[in-house]
Design an enzyme around this catalytic site. Structure first.
Site, PDB file in Angstrom:
ATOM      1  N   LYS A 116       1.893 -71.488  54.931  1.00 22.72           N
ATOM      2  CA  LYS A 116       0.589 -71.810  54.328  1.00 22.72           C
ATOM      3  C   LYS A 116       0.681 -73.140  53.589  1.00 22.72           C
ATOM      4  O   LYS A 116      -0.136 -74.038  53.764  1.00 22.72           O
ATOM      5  CB  LYS A 116       0.207 -70.689  53.351  1.00 22.72           C
ATOM      6  CG  LYS A 116      -1.113 -70.868  52.662  1.00 22.72           C
ATOM      7  CD  LYS A 116      -1.279 -69.982  51.437  1.00 22.72           C
ATOM      8  CE  LYS A 116      -1.047 -68.514  51.717  1.00 22.72           C
ATOM      9  NZ  LYS A 116      -1.534 -67.655  50.601  1.00 22.72           N
ATOM     10  N   LYS A 128       7.468 -66.750  45.903  1.00 24.44           N
ATOM     11  CA  LYS A 128       6.555 -65.704  45.404  1.00 24.44           C
ATOM     12  C   LYS A 128       7.307 -64.844  44.409  1.00 24.44           C
ATOM     13  O   LYS A 128       8.536 -64.744  44.485  1.00 24.44           O
ATOM     14  CB  LYS A 128       6.077 -64.829  46.562  1.00 24.44           C
ATOM     15  CG  LYS A 128       4.786 -64.088  46.282  1.00 24.44           C
ATOM     16  CD  LYS A 128       3.578 -64.957  46.589  1.00 24.44           C
ATOM     17  CE  LYS A 128       2.292 -64.325  46.122  1.00 24.44           C
ATOM     18  NZ  LYS A 128       1.130 -65.093  46.635  1.00 24.44           N
ATOM     19  N   GLY A 167      -1.007 -67.451  39.863  1.00 25.06           N
ATOM     20  CA  GLY A 167      -1.510 -66.080  39.881  1.00 25.06           C
ATOM     21  C   GLY A 167      -1.544 -65.476  41.270  1.00 25.06           C
ATOM     22  O   GLY A 167      -1.383 -66.162  42.281  1.00 25.06           O
ATOM     23  N   ASP A 168      -1.736 -64.183  41.312  1.00 26.14           N
ATOM     24  CA  ASP A 168      -2.004 -63.421  42.535  1.00 26.14           C
ATOM     25  C   ASP A 168      -2.625 -62.111  42.010  1.00 26.14           C
ATOM     26  O   ASP A 168      -3.178 -62.100  40.903  1.00 26.14           O
ATOM     27  CB  ASP A 168      -0.715 -63.189  43.344  1.00 26.14           C
ATOM     28  CG  ASP A 168      -0.975 -62.678  44.765  1.00 26.14           C
ATOM     29  OD1 ASP A 168      -1.292 -63.495  45.643  1.00 26.14           O
ATOM     30  OD2 ASP A 168      -0.888 -61.455  45.001  1.00 26.14           O
ATOM     31  N   THR A 211      -9.685 -70.462  45.952  1.00 25.48           N
ATOM     32  CA  THR A 211      -9.303 -69.648  47.115  1.00 25.48           C
ATOM     33  C   THR A 211     -10.561 -69.133  47.823  1.00 25.48           C
ATOM     34  O   THR A 211     -10.681 -69.231  49.055  1.00 25.48           O
ATOM     35  CB  THR A 211      -8.383 -68.484  46.708  1.00 25.48           C
ATOM     36  OG1 THR A 211      -7.348 -68.988  45.882  1.00 25.48           O
ATOM     37  CG2 THR A 211      -7.789 -67.809  47.930  1.00 25.48           C
ATOM     38  N   ASN A 242     -10.420 -62.299  41.872  1.00 22.94           N
ATOM     39  CA  ASN A 242     -10.599 -63.748  41.910  1.00 22.94           C
ATOM     40  C   ASN A 242     -11.080 -64.249  43.270  1.00 22.94           C
ATOM     41  O   ASN A 242     -12.049 -65.007  43.359  1.00 22.94           O
ATOM     42  CB  ASN A 242      -9.273 -64.419  41.519  1.00 22.94           C
ATOM     43  CG  ASN A 242      -9.342 -65.922  41.641  1.00 22.94           C
ATOM     44  OD1 ASN A 242      -8.922 -66.496  42.636  1.00 22.94           O
ATOM     45  ND2 ASN A 242      -9.922 -66.576  40.650  1.00 22.94           N
ATOM     46  N   SER A 385      -3.817 -75.657  43.494  1.00 22.60           N
ATOM     47  CA  SER A 385      -2.713 -75.592  42.538  1.00 22.60           C
ATOM     48  C   SER A 385      -1.896 -76.883  42.596  1.00 22.60           C
ATOM     49  O   SER A 385      -1.464 -77.410  41.570  1.00 22.60           O
ATOM     50  CB  SER A 385      -1.780 -74.420  42.871  1.00 22.60           C
ATOM     51  OG  SER A 385      -2.259 -73.214  42.329  1.00 22.60           O
TER      52      SER A 385
HETATM   53  P1  NDP Z   1      -7.197 -59.857  41.823  1.00 25.55           P
HETATM   54  O1  NDP Z   1      -6.194 -59.077  41.085  1.00 25.55           O
HETATM   55  O2  NDP Z   1      -8.056 -60.826  41.098  1.00 25.55           O
HETATM   56  O3  NDP Z   1      -8.160 -58.900  42.643  1.00 25.55           O
HETATM   57  C1  NDP Z   1      -7.674 -57.995  43.566  1.00 25.55           C
HETATM   58  C2  NDP Z   1      -8.818 -57.114  44.035  1.00 25.55           C
HETATM   59  O4  NDP Z   1      -8.377 -56.297  45.096  1.00 25.55           O
HETATM   60  C3  NDP Z   1      -9.318 -56.173  42.937  1.00 25.55           C
HETATM   61  O5  NDP Z   1     -10.675 -55.912  43.154  1.00 25.55           O
HETATM   62  C4  NDP Z   1      -8.475 -54.936  43.172  1.00 25.55           C
HETATM   63  O6  NDP Z   1      -9.072 -53.750  42.682  1.00 25.55           O
HETATM   64  C5  NDP Z   1      -8.391 -54.927  44.693  1.00 25.55           C
HETATM   65  N1  NDP Z   1      -7.135 -54.312  45.135  1.00 25.55           N
HETATM   66  C6  NDP Z   1      -5.878 -54.709  44.843  1.00 25.55           C
HETATM   67  N2  NDP Z   1      -4.976 -53.905  45.403  1.00 25.55           N
HETATM   68  C7  NDP Z   1      -5.688 -52.983  46.074  1.00 25.55           C
HETATM   69  C8  NDP Z   1      -5.326 -51.892  46.860  1.00 25.55           C
HETATM   70  N3  NDP Z   1      -4.041 -51.582  47.076  1.00 25.55           N
HETATM   71  N4  NDP Z   1      -6.335 -51.154  47.420  1.00 25.55           N
HETATM   72  C9  NDP Z   1      -7.632 -51.461  47.198  1.00 25.55           C
HETATM   73  N5  NDP Z   1      -8.029 -52.496  46.447  1.00 25.55           N
HETATM   74  C10 NDP Z   1      -7.074 -53.246  45.900  1.00 25.55           C
HETATM   75  O7  NDP Z   1      -6.376 -60.607  42.982  1.00 25.55           O
HETATM   76  P2  NDP Z   1      -6.820 -61.858  43.875  1.00 25.55           P
HETATM   77  O8  NDP Z   1      -8.281 -61.835  44.108  1.00 25.55           O
HETATM   78  O9  NDP Z   1      -6.192 -63.041  43.295  1.00 25.55           O
HETATM   79  O10 NDP Z   1      -6.050 -61.531  45.237  1.00 25.55           O
HETATM   80  C11 NDP Z   1      -6.664 -60.843  46.325  1.00 25.55           C
HETATM   81  C12 NDP Z   1      -5.897 -61.163  47.597  1.00 25.55           C
HETATM   82  O11 NDP Z   1      -5.938 -62.570  47.845  1.00 25.55           O
HETATM   83  C13 NDP Z   1      -4.404 -60.813  47.589  1.00 25.55           C
HETATM   84  O12 NDP Z   1      -4.013 -60.456  48.907  1.00 25.55           O
HETATM   85  C14 NDP Z   1      -3.746 -62.139  47.221  1.00 25.55           C
HETATM   86  O13 NDP Z   1      -2.414 -62.192  47.662  1.00 25.55           O
HETATM   87  C15 NDP Z   1      -4.624 -63.091  47.999  1.00 25.55           C
HETATM   88  N6  NDP Z   1      -4.630 -64.492  47.560  1.00 25.55           N
HETATM   89  C16 NDP Z   1      -4.897 -64.845  46.275  1.00 25.55           C
HETATM   90  C17 NDP Z   1      -4.939 -66.182  45.916  1.00 25.55           C
HETATM   91  C18 NDP Z   1      -5.293 -66.613  44.549  1.00 25.55           C
HETATM   92  O14 NDP Z   1      -5.381 -67.832  44.326  1.00 25.55           O
HETATM   93  N7  NDP Z   1      -5.539 -65.733  43.603  1.00 25.55           N
HETATM   94  C19 NDP Z   1      -4.639 -67.236  46.888  1.00 25.55           C
HETATM   95  C20 NDP Z   1      -4.444 -66.774  48.233  1.00 25.55           C
HETATM   96  C21 NDP Z   1      -4.419 -65.444  48.531  1.00 25.55           C
HETATM   97  P3  NDP Z   1      -9.124 -53.431  41.091  1.00 25.55           P
HETATM   98  O15 NDP Z   1     -10.215 -54.285  40.538  1.00 25.55           O
HETATM   99  O16 NDP Z   1      -9.422 -51.972  41.021  1.00 25.55           O
HETATM  100  O17 NDP Z   1      -7.776 -53.789  40.549  1.00 25.55           O
HETATM  101  O1  2IT Z   2      -1.155 -66.430  47.957  1.00 23.66           O
HETATM  102  C1  2IT Z   2      -1.377 -67.516  47.389  1.00 23.66           C
HETATM  103  O2  2IT Z   2      -1.470 -68.577  48.020  1.00 23.66           O
HETATM  104  C2  2IT Z   2      -1.560 -67.513  45.933  1.00 23.66           C
HETATM  105  N1  2IT Z   2      -1.527 -66.451  45.320  1.00 23.66           N
HETATM  106  C3  2IT Z   2      -1.767 -68.807  45.193  1.00 23.66           C
HETATM  107  C4  2IT Z   2      -0.454 -69.491  44.952  1.00 23.66           C
HETATM  108  C5  2IT Z   2      -0.511 -70.715  44.071  1.00 23.66           C
HETATM  109  O3  2IT Z   2       0.590 -71.230  43.810  1.00 23.66           O
HETATM  110  O4  2IT Z   2      -1.577 -71.159  43.669  1.00 23.66           O
END
Ligand code: NDP
Ligand code: 2IT
Length: 453
Positions: A116, A128, A167-168, A211, A242, A385
């Site tokens: 990525k 990670k 974050g993640d 994202t 997020n 980032s």
């Molecule tokens: P958040 O913690 O902000 O949100 C995660 C969301 O997904 C929440 O609504 C959570 O529910 C739900 N969730 C998490 N785990 C589960 C599960 N096992 N079953 C059902 N629902 C679930 O995380 P992000 O939005 O940052 O991340 C979401 C996805 O995007 C992940 O796969 C992450 O790796 C990916 N990602 C994130 C990036 C970033 O910049 N943040 C960049 C690229 C990819 P609840 O509210 O109940 O906790």
């Molecule tokens: O999965 C991802 O790309 C992230 N959670 C963001 C990683 C970052 O360094 O901003």
């Protein structure tokens, strides 16, 4: 040795040497299986042992995180940082706090991150980390003490030119703040060692949105190639964190109508369109469950997880033109993609990491459903980032519009690179193959340039 045998050999040794890491094997298999045409054309990757090397992290750190809860009891979690590949830049990738976290999950995420980050065109390697800590139900004080304890060990392994976490799942602005503060207390240095920082202390405008915005820009590019747009499209989105929130926001900006969101406890279907204001209030401010949404909007349907039709995710049972899985891995399976197809869905864009199962991806390929793979589609977060790192290094502050416009161009470039690479290797429009080959090639060539390390 034939290319298939070479890939098989590496898969086999990976499974034998690192038992019990199912998600990691899934991520490796997905990448290696699409590299066949490149490996056929370029024997050097076999000659230089690239596959054998690339599936082993340069370093993986596992540590004990001990903290005291509000009742005065000592709690223990496991912390991880996997520094996977630094061929093209310092390790870069998020931290995940979720009870399901284990070494296999962090390795799958770190492995994906290598390719990525390469696709963004920016100088960032792959890494990670995270912990099996569950932030749910914890007080502010408990979250802070956990983050501080986590950073006590992590601080020994990161650095502006070494490894820059972000974050993640379960790690947002609040957690980054507590970790940044602790790093500063330990080292005495104000440095850009994390991204996703607050805007008052080194953060970048548009990183929070990046994202989700990027994933919608990517979908826009896919549609544009077919002479289509997002205008008037109905979209289903999973998650409400997020990525999901800013996917929903950008979908509205571009004339589409997002009708679903979900969390770990259930999903909302709001046929007239998700109310972004209510969603942000519940999730970003109050940190509550989505059942609250249905209390406020009586015309929205709330289905708790226990009531989902057997073996499916109810989000994917809602009719739509486009689906944006934006919650977690393997949340869209074979039954789900068949439901989406039956209801007329033409495109799946992955905001989450590895949200579609291999069977679902196979079904999309067979049935000509357009597919924006995670490595490409959700790369806008990590790309922004890196823009934060650039601003920190030059002590500059760019406007929202400037960062957003760079993000938009980066997503366009990733789409073009993935598309052109798929064409070069004889499967035009197969963005999974194009993204994997393009991401891999840059890293692998850099590894060759840098010798036997
Ligand atoms: P958040 O913690 O902000 O949100 C995660 C969301 O997904 C929440 O609504 C959570 O529910 C739900 N969730 C998490 N785990 C589960 C599960 N096992 N079953 C059902 N629902 C679930 O995380 P992000 O939005 O940052 O991340 C979401 C996805 O995007 C992940 O796969 C992450 O790796 C990916 N990602 C994130 C990036 C970033 O910049 N943040 C960049 C690229 C990819 P609840 O509210 O109940 O906790
Ligand atoms: O999965 C991802 O790309 C992230 N959670 C963001 C990683 C970052 O360094 O901003």
């Amino acid at each position: 040795m034939s290319v298939q045998k070479y890939i098989h050999k590496v898969m086999k040794s990976t499974m034998e040497s690192t038992p019990g890491q199912a998600e990691f094997y899934q991520a490796v298999e997905e990448v290696l299986s699409t590299l066949e045409p490149l490996l056929q054309a370029e024997p050097k990757y076999d000659k230089y042992n690239i596959l054998e090397r690339i599936v082993i992290p340069e370093r993986q750190i596992l540590f004990r995180v001990v903290w005291m809860d509000d009742a005065g009891k000592i709690q223990t979690n496991i912390g991880y940082r996997v520094q996977f590949n630094s061929a093209i830049g310092p390790y870069k990738g998020g931290l995940r706090f979720h009870p399901s976290v284990n070494l296999g999950i962090i390795k799958f995420l770190g492995f994906e991150q290598i390719f990525k980050n390469s696709l963004t065109g920016l100088p960032i390697g792959g890494g990670k980390g995270g912990s099996n800590f569950d932030p749910k139900g914890k007080s502010e004080g408990e979250i802070m003490r956990f983050c501080q304890s986590f950073m006590t060990e992590l601080s020994k392994h990161i650095g502006e030119t070494k490894d820059v976490p972000a974050g993640d799942i379960g790690v947002g602005g609040r957690e980054i703040g507590y970790m940044f503060g602790e790093y500063k207390r330990i080292t005495g240095n104000f440095e850009g060692i994390l991204t996703g920082k607050g805007l008052n202390w080194g953060g970048s405008l548009a990183r929070t949105e990046a994202t989700g915005f990027g994933s919608v820009y990517f979908a826009e590019n896919i549609l544009a190639k077919r002479g289509d747009t997002l205008e008037g499209k109905v979209a289903t989105v999973s998650g409400s964190g997020n990525v999901a929130i800013y996917t929903i926001q950008k979908l509205y900006d571009l004339g589409a109508k997002p009708v679903t969101c979900s969390d770990s406890r259930g999903m909302i279907y709001h046929e007239k369109g998700i109310d972004l204001h209510t969603l942000k209030l519940i999730k970003e401010v109050e940190r509550k469950g989505l059942d609250e949404y249905a209390q406020i909007h009586k015309d929205a349907v709330y289905i708790p997880v226990g009531k989902y039709p057997e073996g499916t995710n109810a989000v994917w049972g809602v009719p739509c033109d486009i689906a944006f899985p934006s919650a977690t891995q393997n949340e869209l399976n074979f039954a789900d993609i068949k439901n989406l197809h039956k209801n007329g869905c033409i495109l799946v864009t992955e905001g989450a990491n590895m949200p579609s199962t291999p069977e679902a991806i196979h079904y999309m390929m067979e049935n000509k459903i357009m597919y924006g793979p995670a490595k490409a589609a959700n790369a806008g977060g990590v790309a922004t980032s890196q823009l934060e790192m650039s601003q920190n290094a030059s002590m500059a502050t760019w406007s929202f519009a400037e960062v957003d416009s760079k993000l938009n161009s980066i997503m366009k470039n990733i789409f073009n690179l993935s598309y052109e690479t798929s064409k070069e290797f004889g499967d035009e429009g197969n963005l999974m193959m194009g993204a994997n080959i393009a991401g891999f090639r840059k890293v692998a060539d850099s590894m060759i340039d840098q010798g036997a390390v």
